[in-house]
Scaffold this active site. Structure first.
Site, PDB file in Angstrom:
ATOM      1  N   HIS A 157      58.225  49.843  31.414  1.00  0.00           N
ATOM      2  CA  HIS A 157      58.059  49.236  32.719  1.00  0.00           C
ATOM      3  C   HIS A 157      56.449  49.330  33.199  1.00  0.00           C
ATOM      4  O   HIS A 157      56.050  48.113  33.573  1.00  0.00           O
ATOM      5  CB  HIS A 157      58.896  49.765  33.825  1.00  0.00           C
ATOM      6  CG  HIS A 157      58.785  49.358  35.075  1.00  0.00           C
ATOM      7  ND1 HIS A 157      58.986  48.017  35.613  1.00  0.00           N
ATOM      8  CD2 HIS A 157      58.181  49.795  36.221  1.00  0.00           C
ATOM      9  CE1 HIS A 157      58.866  47.788  36.641  1.00  0.00           C
ATOM     10  NE2 HIS A 157      58.094  48.890  37.116  1.00  0.00           N
ATOM     11  N   ASP A 167      32.945  24.917  31.552  1.00  0.00           N
ATOM     12  CA  ASP A 167      33.894  25.824  30.846  1.00  0.00           C
ATOM     13  C   ASP A 167      33.564  27.274  31.022  1.00  0.00           C
ATOM     14  O   ASP A 167      32.662  27.523  31.415  1.00  0.00           O
ATOM     15  CB  ASP A 167      34.176  25.437  29.353  1.00  0.00           C
ATOM     16  CG  ASP A 167      35.656  25.841  28.991  1.00  0.00           C
ATOM     17  OD1 ASP A 167      36.021  26.761  28.961  1.00  0.00           O
ATOM     18  OD2 ASP A 167      36.349  24.879  28.350  1.00  0.00           O
ATOM     19  N   TRP A 210      53.745  56.147  31.285  1.00  0.00           N
ATOM     20  CA  TRP A 210      52.670  55.392  30.920  1.00  0.00           C
ATOM     21  C   TRP A 210      51.415  56.031  30.712  1.00  0.00           C
ATOM     22  O   TRP A 210      50.398  55.691  30.351  1.00  0.00           O
ATOM     23  CB  TRP A 210      52.321  53.968  32.049  1.00  0.00           C
ATOM     24  CG  TRP A 210      51.483  54.632  33.188  1.00  0.00           C
ATOM     25  CD1 TRP A 210      51.994  55.182  34.086  1.00  0.00           C
ATOM     26  CD2 TRP A 210      50.255  54.143  33.372  1.00  0.00           C
ATOM     27  NE1 TRP A 210      50.740  55.175  35.258  1.00  0.00           N
ATOM     28  CE2 TRP A 210      49.939  54.804  34.637  1.00  0.00           C
ATOM     29  CE3 TRP A 210      49.258  53.231  32.567  1.00  0.00           C
ATOM     30  CZ2 TRP A 210      48.359  54.462  35.054  1.00  0.00           C
ATOM     31  CZ3 TRP A 210      48.046  53.089  33.218  1.00  0.00           C
ATOM     32  CH2 TRP A 210      47.711  53.556  34.511  1.00  0.00           C
ATOM     33  N   SER A 245      40.903  42.718  24.034  1.00  0.00           N
ATOM     34  CA  SER A 245      41.307  41.704  24.676  1.00  0.00           C
ATOM     35  C   SER A 245      40.595  41.780  26.305  1.00  0.00           C
ATOM     36  O   SER A 245      39.932  40.809  26.280  1.00  0.00           O
ATOM     37  CB  SER A 245      42.837  41.402  24.841  1.00  0.00           C
ATOM     38  OG  SER A 245      42.882  40.332  25.874  1.00  0.00           O
ATOM     39  N   SER A 246      40.861  42.689  26.701  1.00  0.00           N
ATOM     40  CA  SER A 246      40.171  42.877  28.078  1.00  0.00           C
ATOM     41  C   SER A 246      38.596  42.776  28.047  1.00  0.00           C
ATOM     42  O   SER A 246      37.958  42.204  28.998  1.00  0.00           O
ATOM     43  CB  SER A 246      40.618  44.191  28.927  1.00  0.00           C
ATOM     44  OG  SER A 246      42.115  44.138  28.954  1.00  0.00           O
ATOM     45  N   HIS A 255      41.516  55.727  36.778  1.00  0.00           N
ATOM     46  CA  HIS A 255      41.279  55.452  38.362  1.00  0.00           C
ATOM     47  C   HIS A 255      40.654  54.055  38.406  1.00  0.00           C
ATOM     48  O   HIS A 255      41.030  53.188  39.237  1.00  0.00           O
ATOM     49  CB  HIS A 255      40.767  56.510  38.889  1.00  0.00           C
ATOM     50  CG  HIS A 255      40.933  56.101  40.679  1.00  0.00           C
ATOM     51  ND1 HIS A 255      42.079  56.463  40.908  1.00  0.00           N
ATOM     52  CD2 HIS A 255      39.959  55.709  41.557  1.00  0.00           C
ATOM     53  CE1 HIS A 255      42.319  55.777  42.357  1.00  0.00           C
ATOM     54  NE2 HIS A 255      40.805  55.441  42.670  1.00  0.00           N
ATOM     55  N   GLU A 314      40.837  51.638  36.543  1.00  0.00           N
ATOM     56  CA  GLU A 314      41.768  50.821  36.288  1.00  0.00           C
ATOM     57  C   GLU A 314      42.572  50.454  37.358  1.00  0.00           C
ATOM     58  O   GLU A 314      42.822  49.150  37.385  1.00  0.00           O
ATOM     59  CB  GLU A 314      42.872  51.328  35.166  1.00  0.00           C
ATOM     60  CG  GLU A 314      44.142  50.765  34.950  1.00  0.00           C
ATOM     61  CD  GLU A 314      43.723  49.211  34.335  1.00  0.00           C
ATOM     62  OE1 GLU A 314      42.800  48.945  33.703  1.00  0.00           O
ATOM     63  OE2 GLU A 314      44.785  48.296  34.290  1.00  0.00           O
ATOM     64  N   TYR A 369      41.555  50.008  40.251  1.00  0.00           N
ATOM     65  CA  TYR A 369      40.816  48.830  41.134  1.00  0.00           C
ATOM     66  C   TYR A 369      40.519  47.596  40.178  1.00  0.00           C
ATOM     67  O   TYR A 369      40.371  46.737  40.655  1.00  0.00           O
ATOM     68  CB  TYR A 369      39.227  49.599  41.188  1.00  0.00           C
ATOM     69  CG  TYR A 369      39.508  50.751  42.285  1.00  0.00           C
ATOM     70  CD1 TYR A 369      40.175  50.425  43.861  1.00  0.00           C
ATOM     71  CD2 TYR A 369      39.288  51.948  41.995  1.00  0.00           C
ATOM     72  CE1 TYR A 369      40.244  51.429  44.436  1.00  0.00           C
ATOM     73  CE2 TYR A 369      39.525  53.145  42.714  1.00  0.00           C
ATOM     74  CZ  TYR A 369      39.924  52.875  44.163  1.00  0.00           C
ATOM     75  OH  TYR A 369      40.117  53.912  45.191  1.00  0.00           O
ATOM     76  N   SER A 386      40.847  36.764  49.934  1.00  0.00           N
ATOM     77  CA  SER A 386      39.729  36.606  50.569  1.00  0.00           C
ATOM     78  C   SER A 386      39.214  35.082  50.460  1.00  0.00           C
ATOM     79  O   SER A 386      38.349  34.603  51.273  1.00  0.00           O
ATOM     80  CB  SER A 386      38.190  37.482  50.135  1.00  0.00           C
ATOM     81  OG  SER A 386      38.444  38.745  50.229  1.00  0.00           O
ATOM     82  N   HIS A 424      41.586  63.413  41.271  1.00  0.00           N
ATOM     83  CA  HIS A 424      42.623  63.562  42.183  1.00  0.00           C
ATOM     84  C   HIS A 424      43.853  63.130  41.548  1.00  0.00           C
ATOM     85  O   HIS A 424      45.100  63.468  42.116  1.00  0.00           O
ATOM     86  CB  HIS A 424      42.384  62.538  43.487  1.00  0.00           C
ATOM     87  CG  HIS A 424      42.398  61.266  43.386  1.00  0.00           C
ATOM     88  ND1 HIS A 424      41.461  60.324  43.799  1.00  0.00           N
ATOM     89  CD2 HIS A 424      43.389  60.520  42.290  1.00  0.00           C
ATOM     90  CE1 HIS A 424      41.881  59.030  43.397  1.00  0.00           C
ATOM     91  NE2 HIS A 424      42.571  59.067  42.480  1.00  0.00           N
ATOM     92  N   HIS A 425      43.971  62.582  40.541  1.00  0.00           N
ATOM     93  CA  HIS A 425      45.347  62.467  39.768  1.00  0.00           C
ATOM     94  C   HIS A 425      45.872  63.712  39.388  1.00  0.00           C
ATOM     95  O   HIS A 425      46.970  63.841  38.701  1.00  0.00           O
ATOM     96  CB  HIS A 425      45.267  61.504  38.682  1.00  0.00           C
ATOM     97  CG  HIS A 425      44.928  60.023  39.178  1.00  0.00           C
ATOM     98  ND1 HIS A 425      46.003  59.207  39.643  1.00  0.00           N
ATOM     99  CD2 HIS A 425      43.718  59.426  39.266  1.00  0.00           C
ATOM    100  CE1 HIS A 425      45.448  58.186  40.128  1.00  0.00           C
ATOM    101  NE2 HIS A 425      44.077  58.394  40.125  1.00  0.00           N
ATOM    102  N   THR A 475      37.347  50.617  51.691  1.00  0.00           N
ATOM    103  CA  THR A 475      38.558  49.870  51.723  1.00  0.00           C
ATOM    104  C   THR A 475      38.985  49.283  53.355  1.00  0.00           C
ATOM    105  O   THR A 475      39.397  48.313  53.388  1.00  0.00           O
ATOM    106  CB  THR A 475      39.591  50.717  51.242  1.00  0.00           C
ATOM    107  OG1 THR A 475      39.193  51.438  50.086  1.00  0.00           O
ATOM    108  CG2 THR A 475      40.914  49.977  51.053  1.00  0.00           C
ATOM    109  N   LYS A 514      37.054  46.435  54.271  1.00  0.00           N
ATOM    110  CA  LYS A 514      37.735  45.068  53.921  1.00  0.00           C
ATOM    111  C   LYS A 514      38.690  44.730  54.659  1.00  0.00           C
ATOM    112  O   LYS A 514      38.908  43.618  55.162  1.00  0.00           O
ATOM    113  CB  LYS A 514      38.076  45.132  52.439  1.00  0.00           C
ATOM    114  CG  LYS A 514      37.013  45.567  51.394  1.00  0.00           C
ATOM    115  CD  LYS A 514      37.596  45.422  50.100  1.00  0.00           C
ATOM    116  CE  LYS A 514      37.393  43.846  49.499  1.00  0.00           C
ATOM    117  NZ  LYS A 514      36.005  43.143  49.183  1.00  0.00           N
ATOM    118  N   ARG A 531      59.489  62.294  40.517  1.00  0.00           N
ATOM    119  CA  ARG A 531      59.482  60.932  39.805  1.00  0.00           C
ATOM    120  C   ARG A 531      60.122  61.284  38.139  1.00  0.00           C
ATOM    121  O   ARG A 531      60.211  62.296  37.772  1.00  0.00           O
ATOM    122  CB  ARG A 531      58.332  60.350  39.940  1.00  0.00           C
ATOM    123  CG  ARG A 531      56.985  60.884  39.078  1.00  0.00           C
ATOM    124  CD  ARG A 531      55.784  60.424  39.282  1.00  0.00           C
ATOM    125  NE  ARG A 531      55.548  59.279  38.666  1.00  0.00           N
ATOM    126  CZ  ARG A 531      54.416  58.840  38.408  1.00  0.00           C
ATOM    127  NH1 ARG A 531      53.264  59.344  38.457  1.00  0.00           N
ATOM    128  NH2 ARG A 531      54.426  57.384  37.984  1.00  0.00           N
TER     129      ARG A 531
END
Lengths: 522, 373
Positions: free
Chosen positions: A74, A103, A139, A166-167, A250, A252, A254, A265, A299-300, A325, A328, A447
């Site tokens: 998931h 293009d 994950w 790909s990315s 991290h 990722e 963002y 926006s 921090h993770h 943040t 924004k 979790r």
């Protein structure tokens, strides 16, 4: 414009080869979006199964190991298969039309960066039916647990390699397109904010995807070729993987949220009939968030046992992210202030995004406080937090963007009533689903557990009911999209009353080739 | 249940628009703190949440005011202002100052959390898939702590008990008011030791020793769970800590030591088949059944069957070796360090003569001792 479309004597080719061989940014954008929709529904079904198992204490419908496989897939599929490709779909459709380019810069590479995605998806899905089942580590793929799996663990590593390739290709394409193919007069500081956010996101992707590829390759060699990068018995360190993973992980998050900021926006000024407040500060805030994201990864990992100075540094750096943040959010509110507001579905989702994402931001601030995070780490509080930023954040922005640009893409207006139903059902059920999970986490529910103690039963049941409604609501969106593609009221070139930008200067739907002659931007 | 309930209630109704029925039965905050650290975390969280609520009310008050008053449908005309450096500086500076105010007490608390010096009691805690081992280094007491919830309750074949999934056969015991230092490590994969009432969570990492501490300030039984995904039974390895008075703690230690001495006597003993089978069944269900299943049939593709397997029906030395050393690179751990010779002898005998196997041979503690390196 119509004349340009047939200049080379061809419009869209017919049949399956159109899609297999296309180098057209609009076709590729469409394929990205459908791929994302399919993966979203597939991984959504897994979430339904997870919530069904958690509806009551006790094991009812699956084994604990299968439960872990579902939570893992998931997460992986939602992040890499749904949100990222959806954002890439928006980039393909919108960036050339927003900067007045004909293009993408590398059309053939564009085809390739899409068409390797299904291969990765097949590897992930296939792993569910192989002996031993799919990856069941979460994950985050932490070793040494990752060493214990079967063949599908190696296939998942290859899937991650392919997704990364790909990315990276998509990002190179986006950066080159934005930096080289803007219409005359469109300076960097005149670009629509969506283009800015994707430019910054693309740099993030190029920086961190190779890091993830390196981390999983080390897992691969540890598993198959006798290396000991993460095996303490061979002189390695299991925590090293976490550092490398989160150095990717991290930024990722963002990568997932910055294009969402961009979409919102675009939408809020349109429906406020007022220019975006603080355009320049929005650009700087986006860049600051991106840069800070490289310095906060641990921090993770507040519970791995870092020294006090490590805890302190990562806490301060993480808290700092709240500043750009916040800027924004303030700018979005200031854009709405004294506007002339209307609330069509894109605006509803955009306002939903701002308010719900902010709740996710607040819990993020709580989690940034290292002493409190000691209690919260690896609990449902964290699950609630990242679903507030990724579902009511990134996903709501995707919904907003789809409703906003769908009339432009298809030439038809969508069914506004159904769209509003989709919003309100999603918004309410989302909160029923995830808000109680804050309480579960604080009360002590970890979790990634398939079964739980009795005191968690009530909130889990509420959460599951919210989950089922949320899942069912997404079928509405599918209906709206299919209806809109098939027909409906004809959309004008300027679909929304006060929409500004080059994409609204071309007809709806746009011809197969747009801006073969670059427009002038004043 | 949760103190200071109003805050989350306010949040719940404000943000989610939900009205939860029968609030009294729903815990909305951390469990009541039982250590100084947990109390400080509790208070800090409440304080930070109030700051968040304040910011939320101000910012979204403005937004909802705009939504209400600045709508096109009430005839509001859009103004076209779109920039103000002054405003940007203000709303960059104020949040920064709020953050500094939050970071200061957090800094002090981190330093306190990390201060594991001068403990009264030191306990080594080792995470295994899926149980905890507690080793009282100063007193030579060491034991495993395994989930005691019966399988029937998990499979919904029996009524679930009050402490469903949060109960163990042998709880950890600590004295009240004493600083307890934990040295944490793991045998196989990463686990995390977490007791919410103590405000302590620390990963247990194979190959490394990490430390953490707590001083429980009230006698009682406190429950927690493994917090790091550690495989299929991650949800089934709870932590139970009994906080006792100094005298009760001493008495418990003495009882434990006496029991260990009795167990040591088993090492040289020769058991009958019935004794081995009975003891073996217990050891099997506590250590083997979660993967190989209670009937020994295993899970095809993931965990091999014991019934009819080459190892369980072949030479007994190979079987004992597997039990002692495990199979590297798989989920099969070596039980040599966890179980004593008598337990290994019993469980091997049980596997060879139960679960559908019938080799007819007995394994005695001496056989196991001979194979230990």
């Amino acid at each position: 414009m119509e004349a340009h479309a047939t200049e080379h004597g061809h419009g869209a080719p017919k049949g399956i080869t159109r899609w297999l061989t296309t180098t057209n940014h609009k076709d590729i954008g469409t394929m990205y979006l459908w791929f994302a929709a399919a993966m979203f529904l597939f991984a959504g079904l897994m979430a339904m199964a997870i919530r069904a198992e958690l509806f009551e204490p006790g094991m009812q419908i699956m084994s604990p190991d299968y439960f872990n496989q579902l939570t893992t897939l998931h997460g992986l599929i939602m992040v890499f298969g749904a949100i990222m490709p959806a954002m890439a779909g928006f980039a393909n459709w919108q960036i050339p039309m927003m900067i007045g380019a004909p293009d993408m810069a590398f059309p053939r590479m564009n085809n390739w960066s899409f068409w390797i995605l299904p291969a990765a998806a097949i590897l992930l899905v296939l792993s569910m039916v192989l002996p031993g089942g799919a990856v069941a580590t979460g994950w985050t793929l932490y070793p040494p647990l990752y060493m214990q799996g079967g063949i599908s663990y190696d296939l998942t590593i290859f899937a991650v390699h392919i997704l990364g390739a790909s990315s990276i290709m998509a990002s190179l394409n986006i950066i080159t397109t934005i930096l080289n193919m803007r219409a005359p007069g469109m300076t960097l500081m005149k670009m629509p904010l969506f283009v800015w956010t994707w430019l910054i996101t693309a740099f993030l992707l190029i920086a961190v995807m190779p890091v993830l590829a390196g981390a999983v390759t080390m897992l691969l060699t540890d598993r198959n070729f006798g290396t000991h990068f993460f095996d303490a018995a061979g002189g390695g360190d299991p925590v090293l993987f976490q550092h490398v993973f989160w150095f990717f992980g991290h930024p990722e998050v963002y990568i997932l949220i910055l294009p969402a900021f961009g979409i919102v926006s675009q939408i809020i000024p349109t429906f406020s009939r007022k220019p975006l407040f603080g355009y320049a500060s929005m650009v700087y805030a986006t860049a600051s968030i991106a840069i800070l994201s490289f310095f906060v990864w641990a921090h993770h990992m507040f519970t791995v046992g870092m020294p006090a100075v490590g805890q302190l540094y990562f806490m301060y750096a993480t808290m700092l992210i709240a500043v750009p943040t916040g800027v924004k959010v303030f700018n979005w509110v200031a854009t709405m202030w004294k506007g002339s507001l209307t609330f069509e579905t894109p605006m509803l989702f955009a306002v939903g995004f701002v308010s719900m994402f902010t709740i996710g931001g607040f819990t993020g601030l709580v989690l940034a406080m290292a002493p409190i995070d000691i209690q919260m780490q690896d609990t449902y509080y964290v699950v609630a937090h990242f679903h507030y930023v990724l579902v009511s954040g990134a996903l709501f922005a995707i919904f907003a963007g789809v409703y906003y640009w769908l009339p432009k893409w298809t030439g038809h207006m969508y069914n506004e009533t159904l769209g509003k139903w989709h919003f309100w059902l999603s918004m309410i059920s989302f909160n029923v689903l995830f808000f109680p999970q804050h309480f579960l986490g604080m009360a002590g529910m970890p979790r990634r557990i398939p079964d739980y103690a009795l005191q968690f039963a009530e909130f889990n049941q509420i959460s599951s009911i919210g989950g089922f409604v949320f899942g069912a609501s997404q079928i509405l969106m599918l209906i709206v999209i299919v209806q809109c593609i098939r027909g409906g009221k004809k959309a004008e070139a300027v679909v929304w009353e006060d929409a500004k930008g080059l994409e609204w200067t071309v007809p709806s739907p746009p011809p197969y080739h747009t801006f073969e002659t670059a427009p002038e931007v004043k | 249940m949760g103190h200071r309930r109003p805050l989350p209630v306010v949040l719940a109704s404000l943000l989610a628009g939900l009205a939860f029925p029968a609030l009294a039965d729903y815990q909305l905050n951390f469990p009541p703190p039982k250590t100084g650290l947990a109390q400080q975390i509790y208070d800090m969280n409440v304080w930070v949440m109030w700051i968040c609520v304040g910011i939320f009310v101000v910012v979204f008050g403005a937004m909802f005011y705009a939504i209400w008053k600045h709508r096109k449908s009430v005839g509001h005309k859009a103004e076209q202002f779109h920039e103000s450096t002054t405003v940007e500086i203000i709303w960059t500076t104020i949040p920064f100052l709020i953050l500094v105010a939050m970071a200061w007490p957090a800094t002090k608390l981190i330093i306190e959390q990390k201060d594991t010096s001068n403990p009264d009691v030191t306990v080594k805690v080792v995470g295994y898939q899926w149980k905890w081992e507690y080793d009282y280094l100063q007193d030579g007491v060491k034991f495993m702590s395994v989930l005691s919830t019966p399988r029937e309750q998990i499979e919904n074949k029996a009524e679930k008990g009050a402490n469903y999934l949060l109960e163990v056969d042998e709880p950890m015991v600590v004295p009240v008011g004493k600083k307890v230092r934990l040295l944490l490590t793991a045998n196989d994969v990463i686990h995390a030791w977490w007791v919410p009432a103590f405000g302590i969570k620390q990963d247990a990492i194979p190959g490394f020793v990490r430390d953490a501490w707590f001083t429980a300030n009230e006698v009682g039984t406190y429950r927690g769970q493994c917090a790091e995904l550690c495989g299929k039974d991650h949800g089934f390895m709870p932590i139970v800590v009994e906080v006792k008075s100094e005298a009760d703690y001493k008495a418990w230690l003495e009882a434990k030591k006496a029991k260990a001495a009795a167990a040591a006597g088993d090492a040289g003993k020769v058991f009958t088949q019935a004794e081995l089978m009975e003891r073996g069944a217990k050891v099997y269900n506590a250590n083997c059944a979660s993967c190989h299943l209670p009937d020994g049939k295993g899970i095809p593709g993931a965990f091999p069957a014991i019934t009819g397997s080459k190892i369980a029906t072949g030479a007994k030395e190979g079987h004992i070796g597997m039990a002692l050393i495990g199979k590297p690179g798989t989920a099969m751990p070596g039980f040599g360090p966890q179980l004593n010779d008598a337990d290994i002898a019993a469980v091997v005998t049980y596997q060879r003569n139960g679960l559908g196997n019938s080799t007819g041979d007995l394994v005695q503690p001496a056989d196991v001792k001979a194979l230990r390196k």
